[in-house]
Design a protein around this motif. Structure first.
Motif, PDB file in Angstrom:
ATOM      1  N   ILE A 168       0.915  -1.140  -0.178  1.00 42.54           N
ATOM      2  CA  ILE A 168      -0.130   0.124   0.019  1.00 42.54           C
ATOM      3  C   ILE A 168       0.932   1.272   0.083  1.00 42.54           C
ATOM      4  CG2 ILE A 168      -1.877  -1.135   1.005  1.00 42.54           C
ATOM      5  CD1 ILE A 168      -1.054   0.323   3.914  1.00 42.54           C
ATOM      6  N   GLY A 169       1.914   1.071   0.188  1.00 43.38           N
ATOM      7  CA  GLY A 169       2.933   2.351   0.339  1.00 43.38           C
ATOM      8  C   GLY A 169       3.272   3.048  -1.016  1.00 43.38           C
ATOM      9  N   PRO A 170       3.492   2.312  -2.167  1.00 40.74           N
ATOM     10  CA  PRO A 170       3.502   3.179  -3.400  1.00 40.74           C
ATOM     11  C   PRO A 170       2.008   3.575  -3.839  1.00 40.74           C
ATOM     12  CG  PRO A 170       4.763   1.096  -3.423  1.00 40.74           C
ATOM     13  CD  PRO A 170       4.135   1.040  -2.179  1.00 40.74           C
ATOM     14  N   LEU A 171       1.039   2.559  -3.423  1.00 39.47           N
ATOM     15  CA  LEU A 171      -0.433   2.933  -4.060  1.00 39.47           C
ATOM     16  C   LEU A 171      -0.917   4.085  -2.950  1.00 39.47           C
ATOM     17  CD1 LEU A 171      -1.958  -0.565  -4.243  1.00 39.47           C
ATOM     18  CD2 LEU A 171      -1.168   0.785  -6.336  1.00 39.47           C
ATOM     19  N   GLY A 172      -0.768   4.164  -1.970  1.00 38.46           N
ATOM     20  CA  GLY A 172      -1.187   5.402  -1.145  1.00 38.46           C
ATOM     21  C   GLY A 172      -0.463   6.434  -1.414  1.00 38.46           C
ATOM     22  N   GLY A 173       0.770   6.464  -1.656  1.00 34.70           N
ATOM     23  CA  GLY A 173       1.530   7.495  -1.824  1.00 34.70           C
ATOM     24  C   GLY A 173       1.340   8.110  -3.057  1.00 34.70           C
ATOM     25  N   ILE A 185       3.072  12.451   2.105  1.00 31.30           N
ATOM     26  CA  ILE A 185       3.346  11.088   2.395  1.00 31.30           C
ATOM     27  C   ILE A 185       4.316  10.971   3.763  1.00 31.30           C
ATOM     28  CG2 ILE A 185       3.520  10.660   0.030  1.00 31.30           C
ATOM     29  CD1 ILE A 185       6.443  10.865   0.130  1.00 31.30           C
ATOM     30  N   PHE A 186       4.776  12.222   4.265  1.00 32.11           N
ATOM     31  CA  PHE A 186       5.666  12.405   5.416  1.00 32.11           C
ATOM     32  C   PHE A 186       4.658  12.466   6.605  1.00 32.11           C
ATOM     33  CE2 PHE A 186       8.880  13.311   2.082  1.00 32.11           C
ATOM     34  CZ  PHE A 186       9.698  12.137   2.476  1.00 32.11           C
ATOM     35  N   ALA A 187       3.790  13.629   6.317  1.00 29.79           N
ATOM     36  CA  ALA A 187       2.887  14.194   7.592  1.00 29.79           C
ATOM     37  C   ALA A 187       2.043  13.042   7.995  1.00 29.79           C
ATOM     38  CB  ALA A 187       2.185  15.313   7.027  1.00 29.79           C
ATOM     39  N   ILE A 188       1.637  12.141   7.104  1.00 31.51           N
ATOM     40  CA  ILE A 188       0.605  11.428   7.307  1.00 31.51           C
ATOM     41  C   ILE A 188       1.016  10.141   8.441  1.00 31.51           C
ATOM     42  CG2 ILE A 188       0.952   9.403   5.718  1.00 31.51           C
ATOM     43  CD1 ILE A 188      -2.056   9.429   5.471  1.00 31.51           C
ATOM     44  N   ASN A 189       2.487  10.055   8.272  1.00 33.38           N
ATOM     45  CA  ASN A 189       3.038   9.118   9.340  1.00 33.38           C
ATOM     46  C   ASN A 189       2.579   9.651  10.989  1.00 33.38           C
ATOM     47  OD1 ASN A 189       4.494   7.820   7.261  1.00 33.38           O
ATOM     48  ND2 ASN A 189       6.156   8.799   7.490  1.00 33.38           N
TER      49      ASN A 189
END
Length: 555
Positions: A168-173, A185-189
């Motif tokens: 899901i990393g590449p897809l969500g990103g 992609i950083f803030a959502i962490n």
């Protein structure tokens, strides 16, 4: 990853999970915390590749900077991950895990608001340091929480869910890039970080050995030794080999790595016990790991970049390009592991990388206008099949060759090797891609009338991006010529990357066929489906011989 480096320590002596009963709820919350915390690190290792073109546009950065956005994170994480395991043993795994998770969240916020490329690279390096604290304690904390009869299922769940995070990393990103901005992609962490810290309230303190010394000198020599060559390889396309900014870091780094090996052979409590490499399967298995994962790292980075910057794929589509590999791994790894348990790992470790390398070489068919179904997918499917044949037997062989008492550190070394392989391979491939693309671009433009000064400036600016078919600022009359030349140059660079990746994968197979010996005792390959991709086997150690009693104190 090297998360299992700490597992061996907890497996060697009873942890809290064995000493006193822990409630079912506490076990559940602890497992969820470990899954979430690990997933954030794994996700960040894949999602940034998809965001690199958007980051480059937003911060006006070239290929060297894009490479360092990836390399800074891998460098600090890979070089300090064994030290992170030692700190967990000394200070308590829950405590070190919590510090790593919190630090990762803070660094993610810095990445999200970074106004310059330099600050983003610095924050990514800090992210890697936090990840080095977080990752080694994850599985060790699970080992401390669950009794032996429940550990296999718990670690299996961890492996499955963290594997999904890599999907899901590449897809969500890609979705975040299209809907909002790369900064998200950083803030959502921050969301999973806060949830993880809340869940950790229910976790036990974890195994702790205050008397274990930390190999600070070894950690420093390893980190600085890796930094020198990687910096040199990254900057070489810009300055050349003879420039002091390249030559000095390269030579100094190699000298520090030699000093690291010397020190580890003499340290009272070395970060990397060199005696483990005297075992044939351990040494050969790690050589095969280095070669195979070097190829995987090159392909993962440059395929996504090429599909976006030349092929015209959206961030979501480029991120989904590797999805079949993960799905095949999720479906077939256990099946190939079971076959390797029955017939021995050698043939799977040998023929699997050959199949994977053939899949990578199929990507040489890709053109400047790639069709995913006919040009990309066949190679991806074959690569995924070969990887599925290889990963579980490879992980189990390295674990089994070191013996039960060293299974944790053996896995830690193996996963550190996989990370270092990616680090070095990306640096070398970046230099090779830059050289090939630049030569091709000069050759293409030489067959046309000389460019106007404004067009030449635009080409020089685009040249720094390497894989691109656009040169903003080119006069309309020269645009078609310039863009065609850039596309051809980028394709040439991409072919060099996938050719190098394929050759490395095939080399890993040949090394295994020549050097691996099928072990006589049983090693449960079937329970190691994730391998160094997700960081662990679903068993912390190989099974003992049926006729031998369990060693005293084994977990």
């Amino acid at each position: 990853m090297s998360s299992e480096a700490s597992v061996g320590a907890s497996a060697a002596a009873p942890g809290p999970g064995d000493a006193a009963p822990i409630s079912a709820a506490a076990k559940r919350w602890t497992l969820m915390a470990c899954i979430l915390g690990s997933a954030v690190v794994f996700l960040d290792g894949t999602v940034v590749n998809v965001a690199l073109p958007a980051i480059a546009t937003g911060l006006d950065s070239g290929l060297s900077a894009q490479t360092w956005i990836v390399e800074a994170y891998l460098l600090t994480l890979g070089s300090l991950i064994l030290l992170g395991g030692s700190l967990g043993d000394l200070l308590g795994r829950r405590r070190v895990f919590a510090v790593g998770v919190a630090g990762f969240g803070v660094c993610s916020l810095i990445c999200a608001v970074a106004p310059t490329t330099e600050l983003l690279i610095f924050a990514r390096a800090l992210q890697g340091i936090a990840g080095a604290l977080l990752v080694p304690s994850t599985l060790a904390l699970i080992m401390d929480t669950f009794p032996e009869s429940e550990r296999g299922a718990a670690i299996g769940s961890w492996t499955a869910w963290t594997g999904i995070a890599t999907v899901i990393g590449p897809l969500g990103g890609g979705l975040l890039l299209e809907v909002v901005s790369w900064r998200w992609i950083f803030a959502i962490n921050v969301v999973p970080v806060l949830v993880t810290l809340w869940l950790l309230r229910h976790a036990p303190e974890g195994h702790r050995e205050p008397g274990v010394p930390i190999d600070w000198l070894g950690a420093a020599l390893c980190a600085l030794g890796l930094a020198g060559p990687v910096f040199a390889l990254t900057e070489q396309p810009t300055y050349g080999w003879s420039d002091p900014r390249v030559a000095i870091p390269l030579l100094a780094g190699l000298a520090l790595l030699a000093a690291f090996v010397w020190w580890e052979g003499r340290a009272r409590a070395p970060m990397l016990p060199l005696s483990m490499f005297r075992t044939r399967n351990f040494s050969v298995g790690n050589l095969a790991t280095f070669s195979l994962y070097a190829g995987l790292s090159i392909m993962s980075l440059f395929l996504v970049l090429f599909l976006q910057q030349v092929g015209g794929f959206s961030p979501v589509a480029a991120g989904a390009a590797m999805l079949p590999v993960t799905l095949i791994m999720f479906t077939l790894s256990k099946r190939f592991g079971a076959l390797a348990d029955r017939y021995g790992p050698r043939r799977f470790m040998g023929y699997g990388p050959l199949v994977a390398g053939a899949g990578l070489l199929l990507l040489l068919r890709v053109t400047t206008t790639p069709d995913y179904l006919t040009e990309v997918l066949p190679g991806i499917l074959l690569f995924g099949l070969g990887l599925s044949m290889t990963v579980a037997p490879l992980t189990a062989t390295v674990l089994g060759s070191a013996g039960v008492e060293h299974a944790g550190i053996a896995s830690g070394v193996n996963n550190a090797v996989a990370r270092v392989a990616g680090l070095v391979a990306i640096a070398i491939a970046s230099a090779a891609v830059a050289a090939a693309a630049s030569d091709k671009l000069d050759s293409e433009l030489a067959s046309h009338p000389p460019l106007s000064p404004s067009a030449q400036v635009a080409v020089d600016r685009a040249r720094k991006l390497r894989l691109t078919d656009r040169a903003p600022g080119t006069p309309a009359a020269e645009r078609a010529t310039v863009e065609t030349a850039l596309a051809d140059a980028s394709l040439s660079g991409f072919h060099v990357a996938v050719g190098l990746a394929g050759a490395l994968a095939i080399l890993g197979g040949l090394v295994s066929l020549a050097g691996i010996r099928d072990p006589r005792r049983e090693v449960r390959c079937e329970s190691c489906p994730g391998g160094a991709i997700v960081g662990a086997s679903s068993e912390a150690r190989p099974e003992p011989l049926p006729q031998l009693p369990e060693p005293a104190g084994a977990a």
